[in-house]
Design a protein around this motif. Structure first.
Motif, PDB file in Angstrom:
ATOM      1  N   SER A  45      -5.295  24.103   4.187  1.00 46.50           N
ATOM      2  CA  SER A  45      -6.746  24.214   4.359  1.00 46.50           C
ATOM      3  C   SER A  45      -7.415  24.062   3.004  1.00 46.50           C
ATOM      4  CB  SER A  45      -7.099  25.561   5.001  1.00 46.50           C
ATOM      5  OG  SER A  45      -8.500  25.655   5.195  1.00 46.50           O
ATOM      6  N   ALA A  60     -12.606  19.238  12.057  1.00 43.24           N
ATOM      7  CA  ALA A  60     -13.536  20.350  12.256  1.00 43.24           C
ATOM      8  C   ALA A  60     -14.978  19.923  12.026  1.00 43.24           C
ATOM      9  CB  ALA A  60     -13.185  21.496  11.310  1.00 43.24           C
ATOM     10  N   GLY A  83     -14.176  30.552   4.514  1.00 48.06           N
ATOM     11  CA  GLY A  83     -13.703  29.214   4.867  1.00 48.06           C
ATOM     12  C   GLY A  83     -12.849  29.189   6.127  1.00 48.06           C
ATOM     13  N   TYR A  84     -12.390  27.989   6.445  1.00 51.64           N
ATOM     14  CA  TYR A  84     -11.531  27.814   7.615  1.00 51.64           C
ATOM     15  C   TYR A  84     -10.169  28.486   7.441  1.00 51.64           C
ATOM     16  CZ  TYR A  84     -14.799  24.673   9.941  1.00 51.64           C
ATOM     17  OH  TYR A  84     -15.889  24.155  10.591  1.00 51.64           O
ATOM     18  N   LEU A 107     -19.156  23.599   8.468  1.00 58.14           N
ATOM     19  CA  LEU A 107     -19.174  25.048   8.227  1.00 58.14           C
ATOM     20  C   LEU A 107     -19.663  25.279   6.793  1.00 58.14           C
ATOM     21  CD1 LEU A 107     -18.077  27.994   9.094  1.00 58.14           C
ATOM     22  CD2 LEU A 107     -16.073  27.384   7.742  1.00 58.14           C
ATOM     23  N   LYS A 164      -9.530  11.812   3.654  1.00 61.31           N
ATOM     24  CA  LYS A 164      -9.362  12.308   5.022  1.00 61.31           C
ATOM     25  C   LYS A 164      -8.730  11.246   5.917  1.00 61.31           C
ATOM     26  CE  LYS A 164     -10.905  16.518   4.534  1.00 61.31           C
ATOM     27  NZ  LYS A 164      -9.900  17.584   4.318  1.00 61.31           N
ATOM     28  N   ASP A 203      -1.324  25.710  -7.224  1.00 62.79           N
ATOM     29  CA  ASP A 203      -2.150  24.542  -7.485  1.00 62.79           C
ATOM     30  C   ASP A 203      -1.446  23.339  -6.884  1.00 62.79           C
ATOM     31  OD1 ASP A 203      -3.608  22.335  -8.364  1.00 62.79           O
ATOM     32  OD2 ASP A 203      -4.433  23.512 -10.016  1.00 62.79           O
ATOM     33  N   ALA A 204      -2.004  22.862  -5.789  1.00 60.04           N
ATOM     34  CA  ALA A 204      -1.344  21.845  -4.975  1.00 60.04           C
ATOM     35  C   ALA A 204      -1.455  20.437  -5.546  1.00 60.04           C
ATOM     36  CB  ALA A 204      -1.884  21.893  -3.549  1.00 60.04           C
ATOM     37  N   TRP A 224      -5.671  29.027  -4.831  1.00 61.46           N
ATOM     38  CA  TRP A 224      -5.833  28.172  -6.008  1.00 61.46           C
ATOM     39  C   TRP A 224      -5.847  29.031  -7.271  1.00 61.46           C
ATOM     40  CZ3 TRP A 224     -10.735  25.103  -7.776  1.00 61.46           C
ATOM     41  CH2 TRP A 224     -10.331  24.035  -8.600  1.00 61.46           C
ATOM     42  N   THR A 257      -9.242  18.196   8.806  1.00 61.82           N
ATOM     43  CA  THR A 257      -9.834  16.937   8.406  1.00 61.82           C
ATOM     44  C   THR A 257     -11.294  16.889   8.830  1.00 61.82           C
ATOM     45  OG1 THR A 257      -9.549  14.532   8.435  1.00 61.82           O
ATOM     46  CG2 THR A 257      -9.065  15.697  10.485  1.00 61.82           C
ATOM     47  N   SER A 273     -18.906  26.711   4.152  1.00 56.30           N
ATOM     48  CA  SER A 273     -17.910  27.324   3.264  1.00 56.30           C
ATOM     49  C   SER A 273     -18.290  27.080   1.809  1.00 56.30           C
ATOM     50  CB  SER A 273     -16.545  26.702   3.525  1.00 56.30           C
ATOM     51  OG  SER A 273     -16.604  25.329   3.156  1.00 56.30           O
ATOM     52  N   ALA A 310     -16.522  25.365  -0.377  1.00 62.33           N
ATOM     53  CA  ALA A 310     -16.273  23.952  -0.685  1.00 62.33           C
ATOM     54  C   ALA A 310     -17.390  23.072  -0.133  1.00 62.33           C
ATOM     55  CB  ALA A 310     -14.926  23.519  -0.116  1.00 62.33           C
TER      56      ALA A 310
HETATM   57  P1  NAD Z   1     -12.927  26.576   1.342  1.00 63.33           P
HETATM   58  O1  NAD Z   1     -13.677  26.571   0.074  1.00 63.33           O
HETATM   59  O2  NAD Z   1     -12.838  27.858   2.083  1.00 63.33           O
HETATM   60  O3  NAD Z   1     -11.455  26.041   1.178  1.00 63.33           O
HETATM   61  C1  NAD Z   1     -11.039  25.096   0.246  1.00 63.33           C
HETATM   62  C2  NAD Z   1      -9.974  25.748  -0.606  1.00 63.33           C
HETATM   63  O4  NAD Z   1      -9.253  24.794  -1.346  1.00 63.33           O
HETATM   64  C3  NAD Z   1     -10.535  26.745  -1.607  1.00 63.33           C
HETATM   65  O5  NAD Z   1      -9.971  28.015  -1.373  1.00 63.33           O
HETATM   66  C4  NAD Z   1     -10.069  26.194  -2.945  1.00 63.33           C
HETATM   67  O6  NAD Z   1      -9.771  27.216  -3.858  1.00 63.33           O
HETATM   68  C5  NAD Z   1      -8.838  25.434  -2.526  1.00 63.33           C
HETATM   69  N1  NAD Z   1      -8.349  24.421  -3.469  1.00 63.33           N
HETATM   70  C6  NAD Z   1      -9.039  23.424  -4.078  1.00 63.33           C
HETATM   71  N2  NAD Z   1      -8.233  22.705  -4.884  1.00 63.33           N
HETATM   72  C7  NAD Z   1      -6.992  23.265  -4.782  1.00 63.33           C
HETATM   73  C8  NAD Z   1      -5.723  22.972  -5.375  1.00 63.33           C
HETATM   74  N3  NAD Z   1      -5.571  21.976  -6.252  1.00 63.33           N
HETATM   75  N4  NAD Z   1      -4.664  23.758  -5.046  1.00 63.33           N
HETATM   76  C9  NAD Z   1      -4.807  24.779  -4.173  1.00 63.33           C
HETATM   77  N5  NAD Z   1      -5.974  25.089  -3.583  1.00 63.33           N
HETATM   78  C10 NAD Z   1      -7.056  24.341  -3.877  1.00 63.33           C
HETATM   79  O7  NAD Z   1     -13.639  25.456   2.236  1.00 63.33           O
HETATM   80  P2  NAD Z   1     -13.350  24.896   3.703  1.00 63.33           P
HETATM   81  O8  NAD Z   1     -14.555  24.061   4.019  1.00 63.33           O
HETATM   82  O9  NAD Z   1     -12.951  25.955   4.644  1.00 63.33           O
HETATM   83  O10 NAD Z   1     -12.142  23.888   3.475  1.00 63.33           O
HETATM   84  C11 NAD Z   1     -10.888  23.989   4.106  1.00 63.33           C
HETATM   85  C12 NAD Z   1     -10.509  22.644   4.712  1.00 63.33           C
HETATM   86  O11 NAD Z   1     -11.406  22.350   5.794  1.00 63.33           O
HETATM   87  C13 NAD Z   1     -10.622  21.463   3.740  1.00 63.33           C
HETATM   88  O12 NAD Z   1      -9.564  20.562   3.969  1.00 63.33           O
HETATM   89  C14 NAD Z   1     -11.932  20.819   4.171  1.00 63.33           C
HETATM   90  O13 NAD Z   1     -12.018  19.453   3.824  1.00 63.33           O
HETATM   91  C15 NAD Z   1     -11.834  21.018   5.668  1.00 63.33           C
HETATM   92  N6  NAD Z   1     -13.087  20.810   6.413  1.00 63.33           N
HETATM   93  C16 NAD Z   1     -14.212  21.508   6.097  1.00 63.33           C
HETATM   94  C17 NAD Z   1     -15.384  21.292   6.806  1.00 63.33           C
HETATM   95  C18 NAD Z   1     -16.635  22.062   6.475  1.00 63.33           C
HETATM   96  O14 NAD Z   1     -17.719  21.688   6.928  1.00 63.33           O
HETATM   97  N7  NAD Z   1     -16.552  23.152   5.740  1.00 63.33           N
HETATM   98  C19 NAD Z   1     -15.418  20.356   7.861  1.00 63.33           C
HETATM   99  C20 NAD Z   1     -14.237  19.663   8.169  1.00 63.33           C
HETATM  100  C21 NAD Z   1     -13.082  19.890   7.437  1.00 63.33           C
END
Ligand code: NAD
Length: 286
Positions: free
Chosen positions: A120, A217, A15-16, A220, A190, A73-74, A36, A171, A222, A224
């Motif tokens: 993130s 961003a 992930g990011y 990606l 968002k 856990d946020a 998490w 976001t 990831s 999620a």
């Molecule tokens: P990711 O799965 O790597 O990251 C998301 C993380 O959030 C996971 O590690 C998950 O365990 C954690 N999480 C979920 N609920 C939680 C909680 N209650 N408490 C603590 N942690 C919690 O995926 P990602 O895509 O890298 O996401 C990171 C950020 O990037 C997010 O805000 C996502 O919306 C944003 N984003 C992602 C994309 C994309 O295409 N992947 C594009 C734009 C923005």
């Protein structure tokens, strides 16, 4: 002294959050991670068994070190907020002090202060449902996990952030343009995150002398994003239609985050920085 960063939302090396941690580590920062709670065990085990060693390699050949992994856990701010069924859940009962307030206290106890805070994380239980079909529960859960979680993190961590510090969230353009498939109130979440970035930049700037920015961003693959179900389509759409026609790498977002967190960006706050190969600027696909 090198800078110290707390990155909330890392549970694997895809992930990011992971990419941002690497870019910050490459720039010399000490890395603390919030994972998490339900994902903590597998993340720590994988880390310990060397499963991430290849992706831990930094540009100078050394391996990124994570000084400490905190369960987090946020969606819960204090122990009083945690419902009984969650407390009793096996995966939660195995860890302790994982509400936002307690994690901030633990970080203060262990390290004293931080310079960089990264949010993130996102979660929307009904993300695959159109907004028109989203329940009140699903909508509020998306806002709680994806938007208020940032307010809460800043609320509890800002007091232990050194002046000149910086915070960054992630976001997505679905906040301001129609992206069919990004449902369940995630687009609303968002939008809240981006608006809050401005208000928090003002409040935390005045009160704590720290900067607050968000990175919009591009897509990606990831963990999620795969759960949403349309990520491959979004990646291909971007490659076909963005001004810069290439796949976006997590590292490019990591590098932008390292810039925003650095003194090079000392006058940038309250901003949405697009790191998306320019896709946001297009009016139509070509
Ligand atoms: P990711 O799965 O790597 O990251 C998301 C993380 O959030 C996971 O590690 C998950 O365990 C954690 N999480 C979920 N609920 C939680 C909680 N209650 N408490 C603590 N942690 C919690 O995926 P990602 O895509 O890298 O996401 C990171 C950020 O990037 C997010 O805000 C996502 O919306 C944003 N984003 C992602 C994309 C994309 O295409 N992947 C594009 C734009 C923005």
């Amino acid at each position: 002294r090198g800078k110290r960063a707390f990155i909330a939302g890392i549970a694997d090396d895809n992930g990011y959050g992971w990419a941002i941690a690497k870019s910050l580590a490459a720039a010399g920062a000490e890395i603390l991670v919030g994972t998490w709670v339900p994902a903590l065990n597998i993340f720590e085990t994988s880390l310990r068994r060397g499963k991430f060693d290849e992706s831990r390699v930094l540009p100078d050949g050394s391996l990124m070190e994570i000084a400490k992994v905190y369960p987090l856990d946020a969606v819960y701010d204090t122990p009083e907020d945690v419902p009984e069924d969650v407390k009793a859940n096996k995966r939660y009962a195995g860890s302790s002090k994982w509400t936002v307030k307690e994690v901030a206290e633990s970080v203060k106890e262990d390290f004293g202060s931080i310079d960089i805070l990264v949010h993130s994380l996102a979660n929307g239980p009904e993300v695959s449902k159109p907004l028109l079909e989203t329940s009140r529960y699903g909508y509020l859960a998306a806002i709680s996990a994806s938007s208020y979680s940032y307010v809460s993190l800043l609320q509890h961590f800002a007091p232990i952030m050194n002046p000149g510090g910086a915070t960054i969230s992630l976001t997505y353009i679905a906040s301001e343009r129609i992206i069919p498939g990004y449902g369940g109130g995630m687009s609303s979440a968002k939008a809240a995150l981006e608006s809050d970035t401005q208000v928090l930049a003002f409040e935390a700037g005045r009160k704590h002398g720290i900067r607050v920015n968000t990175i919009s961003a591009g897509p990606l693959g990831s963990r999620a994003a795969k759960a949403i179900g349309f990520i491959d389509k979004m990646i291909n759409y971007s490659i076909e239609n963005a001004p810069v026609q290439k796949e976006l790498s997590a590292e490019e977002v990591g590098n932008a985050a390292a810039f925003l967190a650095s003194p090079l960006a000392s006058a940038i706050t309250g901003a949405v920085l697009y790191v998306d190969n320019g896709l946001n600027a297009m009016g139509v696909g070509v």
